[in-house]
Design an enzyme around this catalytic site. Structure first.
Site, PDB file in Angstrom:
ATOM      1  N   ASP A 104       0.864  -1.169   0.000  1.00 42.63           N
ATOM      2  CA  ASP A 104       0.000   0.000   0.000  1.00 42.63           C
ATOM      3  C   ASP A 104       0.910   1.232   0.000  1.00 42.63           C
ATOM      4  O   ASP A 104       1.824   1.326   0.819  1.00 42.63           O
ATOM      5  CB  ASP A 104      -0.863  -0.006   1.280  1.00 42.63           C
ATOM      6  CG  ASP A 104      -2.255   0.535   1.022  1.00 42.63           C
ATOM      7  OD1 ASP A 104      -2.360   1.588   0.378  1.00 42.63           O
ATOM      8  OD2 ASP A 104      -3.229  -0.101   1.484  1.00 42.63           O
ATOM      9  N   ASP A 200      -2.994   4.631  -2.413  1.00 43.06           N
ATOM     10  CA  ASP A 200      -4.034   5.195  -1.558  1.00 43.06           C
ATOM     11  C   ASP A 200      -4.478   6.581  -2.069  1.00 43.06           C
ATOM     12  O   ASP A 200      -3.630   7.444  -2.347  1.00 43.06           O
ATOM     13  CB  ASP A 200      -3.446   5.325  -0.145  1.00 43.06           C
ATOM     14  CG  ASP A 200      -4.485   5.638   0.912  1.00 43.06           C
ATOM     15  OD1 ASP A 200      -5.377   4.803   1.114  1.00 43.06           O
ATOM     16  OD2 ASP A 200      -4.391   6.713   1.531  1.00 43.06           O
ATOM     17  N   GLU A 242      -6.374   3.885  -6.014  1.00 46.21           N
ATOM     18  CA  GLU A 242      -7.652   4.114  -5.332  1.00 46.21           C
ATOM     19  C   GLU A 242      -8.115   5.514  -5.744  1.00 46.21           C
ATOM     20  O   GLU A 242      -7.521   6.514  -5.368  1.00 46.21           O
ATOM     21  CB  GLU A 242      -7.499   4.042  -3.818  1.00 46.21           C
ATOM     22  CG  GLU A 242      -8.852   4.079  -3.127  1.00 46.21           C
ATOM     23  CD  GLU A 242      -8.811   4.586  -1.681  1.00 46.21           C
ATOM     24  OE1 GLU A 242      -9.788   4.364  -0.959  1.00 46.21           O
ATOM     25  OE2 GLU A 242      -7.810   5.221  -1.283  1.00 46.21           O
ATOM     26  N   HIS A 316     -11.213  -2.836   3.326  1.00 48.87           N
ATOM     27  CA  HIS A 316     -11.140  -2.482   4.746  1.00 48.87           C
ATOM     28  C   HIS A 316     -11.901  -1.195   5.067  1.00 48.87           C
ATOM     29  O   HIS A 316     -11.985  -0.818   6.236  1.00 48.87           O
ATOM     30  CB  HIS A 316      -9.676  -2.336   5.150  1.00 48.87           C
ATOM     31  CG  HIS A 316      -9.022  -1.167   4.468  1.00 48.87           C
ATOM     32  ND1 HIS A 316      -8.813  -1.141   3.088  1.00 48.87           N
ATOM     33  CD2 HIS A 316      -8.572   0.016   4.934  1.00 48.87           C
ATOM     34  CE1 HIS A 316      -8.270   0.014   2.764  1.00 48.87           C
ATOM     35  NE2 HIS A 316      -8.104   0.737   3.858  1.00 48.87           N
ATOM     36  N   ASP A 317     -12.400  -0.502   4.067  1.00 48.35           N
ATOM     37  CA  ASP A 317     -13.169   0.731   4.301  1.00 48.35           C
ATOM     38  C   ASP A 317     -14.667   0.512   4.130  1.00 48.35           C
ATOM     39  O   ASP A 317     -15.450   1.450   4.311  1.00 48.35           O
ATOM     40  CB  ASP A 317     -12.750   1.825   3.298  1.00 48.35           C
ATOM     41  CG  ASP A 317     -11.313   2.259   3.480  1.00 48.35           C
ATOM     42  OD1 ASP A 317     -10.830   2.252   4.620  1.00 48.35           O
ATOM     43  OD2 ASP A 317     -10.687   2.617   2.466  1.00 48.35           O
TER      44      ASP A 317
HETATM   45  C1  GLC Z   1      -7.910   5.393   1.888  1.00 45.27           C
HETATM   46  C2  GLC Z   1      -7.763   4.183   2.772  1.00 45.27           C
HETATM   47  C3  GLC Z   1      -8.423   4.473   4.087  1.00 45.27           C
HETATM   48  C4  GLC Z   1      -7.724   5.652   4.725  1.00 45.27           C
HETATM   49  C5  GLC Z   1      -7.684   6.836   3.794  1.00 45.27           C
HETATM   50  C6  GLC Z   1      -6.671   7.843   4.252  1.00 45.27           C
HETATM   51  O1  GLC Z   1      -9.229   5.650   1.548  1.00 45.27           O
HETATM   52  O2  GLC Z   1      -8.286   3.061   2.129  1.00 45.27           O
HETATM   53  O3  GLC Z   1      -8.413   3.367   4.946  1.00 45.27           O
HETATM   54  O4  GLC Z   1      -8.371   6.004   5.907  1.00 45.27           O
HETATM   55  O5  GLC Z   1      -7.295   6.494   2.486  1.00 45.27           O
HETATM   56  O6  GLC Z   1      -5.375   7.336   4.082  1.00 45.27           O
END
Ligand code: GLC
Ligand code: CA
Length: 540
Positions: A104, A200, A242, A316-317
């Protein structure tokens, strides 16, 4: 139109990925926290499932305000997860199973404990310019975790930008020195033999906060191209962005191969279907199956042939998909339906830990049980405005991120086989029934459907390359065709707890997979049972 041919397959197009949230996967040293050695010990299980790559949520040194998404040292491993040696061993051992490790990459922001930010606070000019400062907040930009995105820094006597928590200051991507430090760090990890990166919130790095432009900012693609040239191009790596703001129209900008940016993106349009439009994720709405069909199908057909997409229900979100769009009265049928529908689409499937065994949401009843910073902030803000507790908990139990973060359920022992001591977050009590061991013992379990879907992907190029066509059926029947080199498959799911009549005019030749264990010799006049799902190869 040029067709992507299977001869040109890139490893990540034919692969299935598995996401591990390290804190909750497997504890090996009896402290109740998952760790790298725990992951190593479970590689044979992942190999049995058949996955090709692991996306590892952050394992770097971190104060853990946002469970590792707030990094204070990109070159060190969080002590509770293990050491750099352990990570090197994980990469090496995974390789013996044909599994690549995807790291990540969290570079939209750092932790406020990162030496860059500490130096900046002290007045070091070089590092001040690594972050984004303003004398006065230029607007009332809100952070994704609630509250203002501009926080006053006493030492600096000015405000800094943080799109997430105030302990996650945003990096200034306009600064070439900062970018060079990121490329250096990426090359360090690439040198360790990793398979690539999940990036991310990468669509935010081109932001212009003073203009309230966040996703998809003007320099975003320039930075991604620079990243490719400075860090990525020499190796056969996967990069998965992402990108919360991506649309079918902008996805090719990230993923068209000739642009040399990313391999694929995560799009989130389907994840927004159960929230009231114009509101936050907490404003609950029931999923409409026709809308789901529409959104997913748009992503199947709108991308140019050479652009690539990812496929996912969970991470995980997000809450657990079985609790979200499955059906507690038909967990097995609906779980298999969701798996089949997704894995038969075009794109690279991602499985989130525990999805393959049917893990569900974890209902919480007291504020003390809320671990996640996003939910904590939501709870506090809602309380202030006098919203009833039940209402707040309803949102958190439906959408909160803690749902996905409870320990992996390996067996029916007291701590679910995750640990020998009480874990950092409680194991879902349903681990007595829902666990890996029980899945492996039962040849009809959800696990074996996922395993079979992965095997099918390896065997039949139509799953990877076939074109996609949504069929115009009844509202709750999600049916589509895949077509590749004179072969057509039909995928049909009754996305409903009601028996539904439907008649196809096509004739099946063979049944590829089904969730009621049926061989379909005809698909005319079907009385589809709740969530009944099948894939057939049609007669030519
Ligand atoms: C992304 C991650 C999340 C995190 C956010 C800030 O969306 O998947 O878990 O809180 O970024 O890094
Ligand atoms: Ca541990």
């Amino acid at each position: 139109m040029s067709k992507v041919k299977k001869e040109n397959a890139l490893w990540w197009q034919s692969a299935v990925f598995y996401q591990i949230y390290p804190k909750s996967f497997q504890d090996s040293n009896h402290d109740g926290i998952g760790d790298i050695n725990g992951i190593i010990s479970r590689l044979p299980y992942l190999h049995q499932l058949g996955i090709d790559a692991i996306w590892l949520s952050p394992i770097y040194s971190s104060p853990n305000v946002d469970n590792g998404y707030d990094i204070d040292n990109y070159y060190e491993i969080l002590a509770e997860f293990g050491t750099m040696k352990d990570v090197e061993q994980l990469i090496a051992e995974a390789k013996t199973f044909g599994i690549r490790i995807v790291m990540d990459l969290v570079v939209n922001h750092t932790s406020d404990q990162h030496p860059w930010f500490l130096e900046a606070e002290k007045g070091n000019k070089k590092y001040q310019d690594y972050y984004i400062w303003q004398k006065e907040p230029p607007n009332d930009l809100q952070s994704f975790f609630g509250g203002t995105a501009w926080t006053f820094n006493e030492k600096q006597n000015r405000y800094y930008l943080h799109l997430f928590s105030k302990n996650q200051p945003d990096l200034n991507w306009e600064n070439p020195n900062m970018r060079e430090d990121i490329w250096k760090m990426m090359r360090f990890w690439i040198g360790k033999g990793i398979g690539g990166f999940r990036l991310d919130v990468i669509d935010l790095i081109g932001k212009q906060p003073e203009k309230e432009i966040l996703g998809d900012g003007p320099n975003l693609h320039t930075y991604l191209q620079e990243m490719y040239h400075e860090a990525l191009k020499e190796k056969d790596l996967v990069t998965i962005g992402e990108t919360g703001s991506v649309t079918p129209e902008t996805a090719p900008l990230y993923t068209a191969p000739e642009r040399n940016e990313l391999s694929m993106v995560f799009q989130f349009q389907h994840m927004a279907l159960d929230e009231q439009s114009g509101h936050s994720k907490w404003a609950l709405k029931k999923l409409s199956v026709p809308e789901l069909k529409k959104v997913l199908s748009k992503w199947q057909t709108a991308l140019p042939e050479n652009a690539w997409n990812s496929l996912f229900w969970s991470n995980h979100d997000q809450p657990r998909i079985l609790s979200r769009w499955g059906d507690g009265n038909y967990p097995l049928e609906s779980g298999k339906m969701l798996a089949i529908l997704l894995h038969l689409m075009r794109g690279t499937p991602f499985i989130y830990q525990g999805e393959e065994i049917g893990m569900t949401n974890f209902p919480i009843h007291s504020a003390k049980q809320i671990q996640d910073i996003e939910s904590q902030n939501f709870y506090q803000n809602q309380q202030k405005t006098g919203i009833a507790k039940e209402k707040i908990f309803e949102s958190i139990n439906t959408k909160g991120r803690d749902n996905a973060r409870t320990p992996m359920q390996w067996d029916n022992t007291i701590f679910g086989g995750f640990s020998t001591v009480s874990p950092w977050y409680p194991v879902n009590p349903n681990h007595k029934q829902i666990n890996v061991e029980a899945n492996l013992k039962n040849s009809e379990s959800l696990f074996y459907t996922y395993q079979k879907l992965i095997l099918l992907r390896k065997k039949y190029p139509i799953i990877i390359w076939g074109s996609y066509e949504l069929l115009d059926t009844a509202p709750t029947i999600f049916a589509y065709k895949r077509n590749y080199e004179h072969e057509t498959w039909l995928v049909c799911a009754n996305f409903s707890d009601q028996e539904t009549f439907y008649s196809f005019s096509e004739e099946p030749e063979t049944t590829v997979i089904s969730n009621y264990n049926v061989t379909y010799s005809s698909i005319n006049n079907l009385n589809l049972r709740p969530y009944e799902t099948f894939v057939v190869k049609l007669k030519p």
